[in-house]
Design an enzyme around this catalytic site. Structure first.
Site, PDB file in Angstrom:
ATOM      1  N   HIS A 134      46.408  16.872  76.938  1.00 24.89           N
ATOM      2  CA  HIS A 134      47.492  18.025  77.445  1.00 24.89           C
ATOM      3  C   HIS A 134      48.566  18.077  76.345  1.00 24.89           C
ATOM      4  O   HIS A 134      49.062  19.033  76.338  1.00 24.89           O
ATOM      5  CB  HIS A 134      48.081  17.322  78.767  1.00 24.89           C
ATOM      6  CG  HIS A 134      47.220  17.941  79.912  1.00 24.89           C
ATOM      7  ND1 HIS A 134      46.655  17.313  80.534  1.00 24.89           N
ATOM      8  CD2 HIS A 134      47.528  19.329  80.349  1.00 24.89           C
ATOM      9  CE1 HIS A 134      46.379  17.881  81.595  1.00 24.89           C
ATOM     10  NE2 HIS A 134      46.899  19.150  81.467  1.00 24.89           N
TER      11      HIS A 134
ATOM     12  N   GLU B 236      22.094  30.464  81.174  1.00 25.62           N
ATOM     13  CA  GLU B 236      22.191  29.333  80.201  1.00 25.62           C
ATOM     14  C   GLU B 236      20.996  28.386  80.149  1.00 25.62           C
ATOM     15  O   GLU B 236      21.094  27.436  79.606  1.00 25.62           O
ATOM     16  CB  GLU B 236      23.486  28.590  80.320  1.00 25.62           C
ATOM     17  CG  GLU B 236      23.907  28.361  81.809  1.00 25.62           C
ATOM     18  CD  GLU B 236      25.389  27.683  82.005  1.00 25.62           C
ATOM     19  OE1 GLU B 236      26.051  27.636  81.095  1.00 25.62           O
ATOM     20  OE2 GLU B 236      25.623  27.692  83.284  1.00 25.62           O
TER      21      GLU B 236
ATOM     22  N   ASP C 162      25.227  26.108  76.639  1.00 25.19           N
ATOM     23  CA  ASP C 162      24.131  25.229  77.280  1.00 25.19           C
ATOM     24  C   ASP C 162      22.775  25.783  76.881  1.00 25.19           C
ATOM     25  O   ASP C 162      21.603  25.160  76.831  1.00 25.19           O
ATOM     26  CB  ASP C 162      24.226  25.383  78.775  1.00 25.19           C
ATOM     27  CG  ASP C 162      25.167  24.317  79.338  1.00 25.19           C
ATOM     28  OD1 ASP C 162      24.883  23.178  79.042  1.00 25.19           O
ATOM     29  OD2 ASP C 162      25.965  24.485  80.118  1.00 25.19           O
TER      30      ASP C 162
ATOM     31  N   CYS D 107      30.001  34.226  76.851  1.00 24.68           N
ATOM     32  CA  CYS D 107      31.104  33.236  77.086  1.00 24.68           C
ATOM     33  C   CYS D 107      31.120  31.922  76.421  1.00 24.68           C
ATOM     34  O   CYS D 107      31.964  31.127  76.311  1.00 24.68           O
ATOM     35  CB  CYS D 107      31.623  33.233  78.393  1.00 24.68           C
ATOM     36  SG  CYS D 107      30.429  32.631  79.376  1.00 24.68           S
TER      37      CYS D 107
HETATM   38  C1  PEP Z   1      28.282  27.736  78.127  1.00 20.47           C
HETATM   39  O1  PEP Z   1      27.180  26.892  78.343  1.00 20.47           O
HETATM   40  O2  PEP Z   1      28.051  28.301  77.209  1.00 20.47           O
HETATM   41  C2  PEP Z   1      29.526  27.752  78.847  1.00 20.47           C
HETATM   42  C3  PEP Z   1      30.330  28.484  78.675  1.00 20.47           C
HETATM   43  O3  PEP Z   1      29.811  26.845  79.860  1.00 20.47           O
HETATM   44  P1  PEP Z   1      30.121  25.194  79.724  1.00 20.47           P
HETATM   45  O4  PEP Z   1      30.578  25.282  78.161  1.00 20.47           O
HETATM   46  O5  PEP Z   1      31.356  25.218  80.765  1.00 20.47           O
HETATM   47  O6  PEP Z   1      28.899  24.645  80.084  1.00 20.47           O
HETATM   48 MG    MG Z   2      27.384  26.001  80.534  1.00 20.70          MG
END
Ligand code: PEP
Ligand code: MG
Length: 587
Positions: free
Chosen positions: A197, A439, A463, A510
């Site tokens: 944090h 993913e 992932d 993402c």
């Molecule tokens: C991913 O798996 O790319 C993702 C954005 O989710 P997280 O990193 O939260 O698993």
């Molecule tokens: Mg993920």
């Protein structure tokens, strides 16, 4: 001619908040309570001992409240101090300490120490960076109580009256909240990790910070001249004239660069041939919305909601979740907020699921699998999301879909949640965009079927790489094999993009891959409609996009798909876009 060369020393840590500062070190030596004695309390006096403990808690609460009242504007939306105040009365901490005094008849200090070390060990065992950091919240809170029990003064950062760089073993969020921006240039700590944090608060204050240095308080004396490079996680002690000169230059060029790209970041990300991409933000906490706005995010592409479930013994209730979601949604409106449903377990284990003992948690009861097995937990969250949707532009995103039936069941759960809200007469919105995280390789293979059920796909490369290449994303031993540019990964992305186009749905990314400037030409060429990343990376991504032509990027992607190795793809990107990228990656 003789020349005196200063004996400069370099320390490497974790870059917690970007920027460069140069100045005198100021050691914050916290008067901690290191030695705690144990003694027994007679039956008759135990109530008195409990009272003494409660008085120390109350005093800590008053101290936190004072800091809260006086904290700088930039931290007004940071809730960590409120969390600390709540933690003071937490059942696991407060309740159990009182119980230990009463049942074991030990002094308050000893009871507190015992409970805290158990709690801390529980958090630290969880293997997840975020949860490990939450152990430090417990420690900060108990330190404040302990100081009051023993009667030692806390350190007063607000009283520092020189322009300095703080050097500490650790800084609690309460310490960080007292930072006076006119005086403190930056800070460095021995402890802390990526998800701490204090790092998040340093970013909100926009001061450079390096954490996890381990030996900073041993290596640095008060008043020593130091350079803190929050971009690379480097600290230089007693720099030579030459180094000082170089860093002055770097600092100026970083500040100019930041001013320019931040100013520009409010422009759209349109390529030279008129293709418009949205550059969105990934967030974990509602208070990050300020950074999203400052850095020109076109919306929130991924709101990871699991952190609200992880640092506490009980799951949040619907009202609490609704309150948090609504706040983010209203602040972002009319821009979209993509709320991802719970992605717990796997590497994000939860405190109150200790019964779950899985040999392969990444392949276990994680994310959507968990939610479909816990309909009550899922329903609470879905109701909160649909209620928040009535207050702005919400999209919902389901994580780790690996089979067609899973998305069907998730949508059915959403419909049931909407029906129950209708019955309860609460305002909500059901007609929101539905997204599927891509993913797991099976989701890529089934993309044509899944597309029938979704308005968009969001590729989670963190992932997808793990599951496609069989590489544990958190395992150091195989980290060298974790290659976003692996031809297998590129082919998977291409298939998702092609299916999306065919089926007329949008395709986003993402995962961390999207935050790297070097990957952006390729992702543009592969046809991503939207990229989502940590807020600080947004200005750079937008700048890269504005300098590219989409049709050139498509040729690059076509050629890249013919390469046989990640290195081959890397070299191709380097030879075509090396100049643009290295200028940006330097900063
Ligand atoms: C991913 O798996 O790319 C993702 C954005 O989710 P997280 O990193 O939260 O698993
Ligand atoms: Mg993920």
């Amino acid at each position: 001619m003789s020349e005196t060369v200063a004996q400069e020393k370099i320390l490497k840590g974790i870059n917690a908040s970007p920027g460069i500062c140069i100045g005198k070190a100021y050691r914050v030596d916290k008067e901690g309570v290191n030695v705690v004695e144990k003694y027994y309390i007679k039956d008759k006096q135990r109530q008195g001992e409990v009272k003494r403990f409660k008085a120390a808690v109350k005093k800590a609460r008053d101290e936190f409240q004072t800091i809260l009242k006086n904290r700088p504007e930039e931290l007004q939306r940071d809730y960590i101090l409120e969390t600390h105040i709540a933690l003071l009365k937490d059942k696991m901490l407060y309740g159990r300490t009182v119980e230990t005094i009463q049942t074991e008849g030990v002094n308050a200090e000893w009871a507190l120490k015992k409970i805290v070390s158990n709690l801390k060990a529980t958090f630290e065992k969880m293997g997840d960076e975020y949860l490990k950091e939450r152990a430090s919240d417990v420690v900060h809170v108990s330190d404040a109580i302990m100081r009051n029990l023993v009667g030692v003064a806390s350190n007063n950062i607000a009283a520092i009256d020189k322009r300095v760089i703080l050097v500490a073993n650790d800084l609690s969020p309460a310490d960080t909240s007292q930072i006076n921006l006119a005086r403190i240039k930056g800070f460095i700590t021995n402890r802390g990790g990526k998800a701490s944090h204090t790092g998040i608060m340093a970013q909100a204050l926009e001061i450079p910070a390096v954490v996890g240095l381990e030996t900073a308080t041993i290596a640095i004396k008060s008043d020593a001249l130091i350079i803190v490079d929050g971009n690379t996680g480097t600290v230089i002690i007693d720099p030579s004239e030459q180094t000082l000169f170089e860093y002055e230059e770097r600092k100026n060029s970083y500040e100019d660069y930041k001013a320019v790209i931040t100013r520009e970041s409010h422009l759209g990300a349109e390529t030279t041939d008129g293709v418009q991409l949205e550059v969105m933000a990934n967030i974990e906490f509602p208070e990050e919305v300020i950074s999203v706005k400052n850095y020109g995010g076109d919306g929130i592409g991924l709101y990871r909601t699991e952190f609200q479930y992880m640092s506490r013994p009980e799951f949040p209730n619907e009202e609490e979740l609704f309150g948090k979601y609504r706040e983010v949604v209203e602040l972002m409106d009319p821009k979209p907020t993509t709320i991802r449903t719970l992605d717990i377990n796997g590497d994000k284990a939860i405190a109150n699921q200790s019964g779950l003992d899985e040999a392969n948690p990444a392949l276990g009861l994680r994310a959507i699998r968990y939610c479909l097995r816990k309909p009550d937990v899922f329903r609470t969250q879905l109701r909160a999301i649909l209620r928040a949707a009535a207050f702005g532009n919400v999209r919902i995103l389901f994580p780790m879909i690996a089979a067609y039936f899973e998305i069907c069941e998730a949508i059915k759960a959403m419909d049931d949640a909407a029906e129950s809200l209708e019955k309860d007469g609460l305002p909500y919105k059901r007609e929101i965009e539905i997204g599927i995280m891509i993913e797991v390789p099976s989701a890529v293979v089934l993309a044509d079927l899944l597309a029938e059920k979704a308005d968009f796909f969001s590729i989670g490369t963190n992932d997808l790489i793990q599951y496609a290449l069989a590489i544990d994303r958190g395992n150091r031993n195989v980290a060298h094999l974790y290659q976003p540019l692996d031809p297998a990964v590129l082919r998977l992305i291409k298939r998702v993009a092609d299916v999306s186009r065919e089926k007329g749905i949008e395709v986003f990314m993402c995962g961390e891959m999207a935050a790297t400037a070097r990957h952006i030409p390729l992702l543009l060429g592969l046809g991503m409609d939207e990229l989502s990343m940590n807020p600080q990376s947004i200005p750079r991504a937008k700048r890269v996009l504005r300098s590219l032509s989409a049709s050139d990027a498509q040729s690059l992607a076509r050629e890249a798909l013919k390469k046989k190795t990640a290195r081959g793809v890397f070299e191709m990107i380097q030879s075509t876009y090396g100049d643009i990228i290295s200028e940006l990656e330097y900063h």
